[in-house]
Design a protein around this motif. Structure first.
Motif, PDB file in Angstrom:
ATOM      1  N   GLN A   1       0.851  -1.188   0.000  1.00 19.39           N
ATOM      2  CA  GLN A   1       0.000   0.000   0.000  1.00 19.39           C
ATOM      3  C   GLN A   1       0.884   1.234   0.000  1.00 19.39           C
ATOM      4  N   LYS A   2       0.630   2.134  -0.917  1.00 20.62           N
ATOM      5  CA  LYS A   2       1.488   3.320  -1.067  1.00 20.62           C
ATOM      6  C   LYS A   2       1.570   4.127   0.224  1.00 20.62           C
ATOM      7  N   SER A   3       0.424   4.310   0.904  1.00 19.73           N
ATOM      8  CA  SER A   3       0.418   5.132   2.119  1.00 19.73           C
ATOM      9  C   SER A   3       1.314   4.535   3.200  1.00 19.73           C
ATOM     10  N   GLU A   4       1.263   3.194   3.348  1.00 24.41           N
ATOM     11  CA  GLU A   4       2.082   2.569   4.389  1.00 24.41           C
ATOM     12  C   GLU A   4       3.568   2.636   4.011  1.00 24.41           C
ATOM     13  N   VAL A   5       3.866   2.411   2.740  1.00 30.76           N
ATOM     14  CA  VAL A   5       5.265   2.468   2.299  1.00 30.76           C
ATOM     15  C   VAL A   5       5.837   3.869   2.513  1.00 30.76           C
ATOM     16  N   ASP A   6       5.026   4.893   2.169  1.00 37.15           N
ATOM     17  CA  ASP A   6       5.480   6.281   2.386  1.00 37.15           C
ATOM     18  C   ASP A   6       5.692   6.561   3.868  1.00 37.15           C
TER      19      ASP A   6
END
Length: 612
Positions: free
Chosen positions: A66-71
């Motif tokens: 998930q992009k949000s978690e990776v960021d």
């Protein structure tokens, strides 16, 4: 149905377009995706190892990144990384290392983190490509279904013959998932058009058609009611996500009778508009709040930069400015995030100003510590010299040497208070040892001391008489006797403590019962001790005078500070008035103390003059 499709395209395009577009391409979809992972993004990691472990799980596990978690993981890692670097640099500088020689060492964990992030990037690219291929295949299948329904909807006879096959095609359509976003609207419009065309041509199986219309009406009515209830949902984000699910269900529901289609669709669209507007307003408010936070943080950056560039000459100046910086940092923590594109930049600006201040403060105290050490060594040398002279019987020569040492002592700078007090006591002990021996050897005739003793006891008797009488006693009367008492010379050494106690006992009684001012009492006590202080040598009076002069300057500065501060206080409120009154009381007390110190200095000067 064309009017419905036009309304959907125009109305929902203003809010969130259609369900497929919201899910795949619109900004609102990205915002909603962030909200879905909000709990993950708020997770706090205590170490880089924890972040690295989670990154490895995502990189090598089956779950889709998930992009949000990776960021969030990336931000958390480099925040911890920066803190670790700062701690290493601080430890290096505290150990005495030269700032210009400091070098940042490579970090294996950072390299490992970058490697795992590359794996995740490639993994996301593969998943995206796979999803795109699946969407293309879904599009192809749905186009085939539309062509089949289109063929069934040519004549009423064909429609009646293929009803069961038509129902299977409808179910197959529902089972097929997402298609490319750019084809979604057109695909759905064509499907709905030919489905409704098929139902309009269906003649033979009227009961089945009416049953389907009734069933679909119940479904769409229930969906309208559910969408309307979402207006009362306090969680705007949750309401928006639930609405997307209702849209998906509405799209999959079959047609209803012609006379109700526009009415039901308008009801559902109106309920959707309410939720979409709330969702849009929510993110507009968030963006406005982030801009406001950026303005506040910019102001704090300017404030801390202004404090950091001010010159600090004393430790008190540094501590005062440190408190200001810490207060600003505390205020910073109460402010939320700035816009994403500026959040890191504004923090880096703030951190740079704070780091500049604290690095200069560290250097100042390192230099001051070095000066203190040098001053302490100089004073220790003087103590050793004084001890070597303390047993001498060459009274004149040794007195001059000790006085010279005392004057040299005054020229040496400050040391830490606790150590300074100890060094001063050691130095004073060595000096007093010599001067007390000299005074004992050079003591004059005892007859004069006995006469002085009798005179002092006569004055003590007069003071006691005043204390015991019931008449009013003026401060001037007491002060005249005190001045006469203090003008009398030395008494026999064995009687010194006894007559001292007698004198102070009666004076305490007078002060207590006759309400003579505390300041006058303190001044009289000070004057009565001057002769005892003078016996320890000229340096004792000089040292005491230096202390009083230092105290005098401090009091003057405090008075000036309070008087300046009064000018900045607003008296427009009850609290402002109380602060002004409190400051005025403090100023009055400080001025009284200042006058007492001045009188003490004056008394020492008079004593020195008398000794000369």
């Amino acid at each position: 149905m064309d009017s419905q499709e036009k309304t959907l395209t125009q109305g929902n395009a203003e809010e969130v377009k259609n369900v497929d577009q919201v899910t795949e391409t619109t900004p609102a979809a990205e915002e909603s995706q962030v909200e879905k992972t909000e709990d993950i993004a708020k997770k706090v990691y205590a170490s880089k190892d924890e972040v690295l472990e989670r990154i490895k799980e995502i990189a090598h596990g089956d779950e889709a990144p998930q992009k949000s978690e990776v960021d969030h993981l990336k931000t958390a890692f480099y925040k911890l990384h920066a803190m670790e670097r700062e701690a290493q640099q601080k430890a290096y500088l505290d150990a005495g290392g030269a700032p210009e020689a400091y070098q940042v060492m490579p970090d294996e964990k950072e390299e490992a983190f970058k490697a795992e992030m590359q794996v995740i990037k490639e993994k996301r690219a593969r998943i995206f490509q796979q999803q795109e291929e699946e969407k293309k295949e879904n599009l192809k299948r749905k186009l085939e279904i539309i062509e089949k329904i289109k063929g069934m909807a040519t004549t009423p006879e064909e429609a009646n013959k293929s009803y069961q096959e038509f129902k299977k095609l409808q179910q197959e359509w529902k089972d097929i998932k997402a298609v490319p976003a750019e084809n979604s609207n057109e695909l759905w419009r064509n499907y709905q058009h030919y489905v409704e065309q098929y139902y309009d041509l269906l003649k033979l199986n009227i009961e089945a058609r009416e049953y389907d219309f009734k069933k679909n009406l119940e479904i769409k009515t229930r969906l309208c009611e559910a969408a309307e209830k979402l207006a009362d949902e306090p969680d705007v984000i949750s309401a928006f996500h639930q609405l997307q699910e209702l849209h998906a269900q509405y799209r999959e529901a079959g047609p209803i009778s012609k006379e109700l289609r526009e009415e039901v669709w308008t009801r559902f669209k109106n309920a959707s508009t309410v939720i979409n507007k709330r969702h849009q307003q929510h993110f507009e408010n968030l963006r406005a709040q982030e801009e406001e936070n950026l303005t506040k943080k910019t102001a704090l950056c300017e404030k801390v930069e202004e404090v950091a560039k001010q010159e600090c000459k004393t430790a008190a100046d540094w501590e005062s400015k440190t408190k200001e910086i810490i207060d600003i940092q505390t205020e910073w923590k109460t402010i939320g995030f700035a816009p994403q594109k500026m959040n890191v930049k504004i923090f880096e600006r703030f951190r740079a100003a704070c780091d500049d201040f604290f690095s200069r403060k560290t250097q100042f105290f390192r230099d001051m510590k070095s000066r203190f050490a040098e001053n302490a060594e100089k004073k220790k040398v003087l103590i050793e010299k004084a001890r070597e002279l303390s047993d001498s019987t060459d009274w004149k020569s040794t007195s001059d040497k000790l006085i010279a040492l005392q004057k040299e002592w005054k020229t040496i700078g400050m040391v830490p208070k606790k150590l300074g007090d100890q060094l001063w006591n050691d130095f004073l002990e060595a000096c007093n040892k010599f001067f007390e021996a000299r005074n004992a050897a050079n003591a004059g005739t005892r007859n004069e001391e006995r006469t002085n003793l009798e005179k002092k006891r006569e004055i003590i008797a007069k003071l006691r008489e005043l204390a015991d009488s019931g008449n009013d006693v003026t401060q001037e009367e007491v002060h005249a006797l005190v001045e006469e008492y203090q003008a009398i010379g030395h008494v026999p050494y064995k009687e010194k403590d006894k007559v001292y106690n007698e004198y102070h006992e009666v004076m305490d009684k007078l002060y207590k019962e006759r309400n003579i001012s505390v300041a006058r009492r303190r001044l009289d006590n000070f004057k009565s001790n001057l002769r005892n202080m003078a016996q320890r040598g000229e340096n004792a009076l000089d040292n005491e005078r230096s202390k009083l002069m230092h105290r005098y300057e401090i009091l003057k500065q405090e008075i000036q500070t309070y008087e300046n501060n009064i000018g900045f206080l607003s008296v427009s409120s009850k609290k402002g008035n109380s602060l002004v009154d409190e400051m005025k009381r403090k100023i009055s007390k400080l001025k009284d103390d200042l006058e007492l110190v001045r009188q003490k200095i004056k008394a020492i000067d008079a004593e020195n003059k008398e000794e000369e």
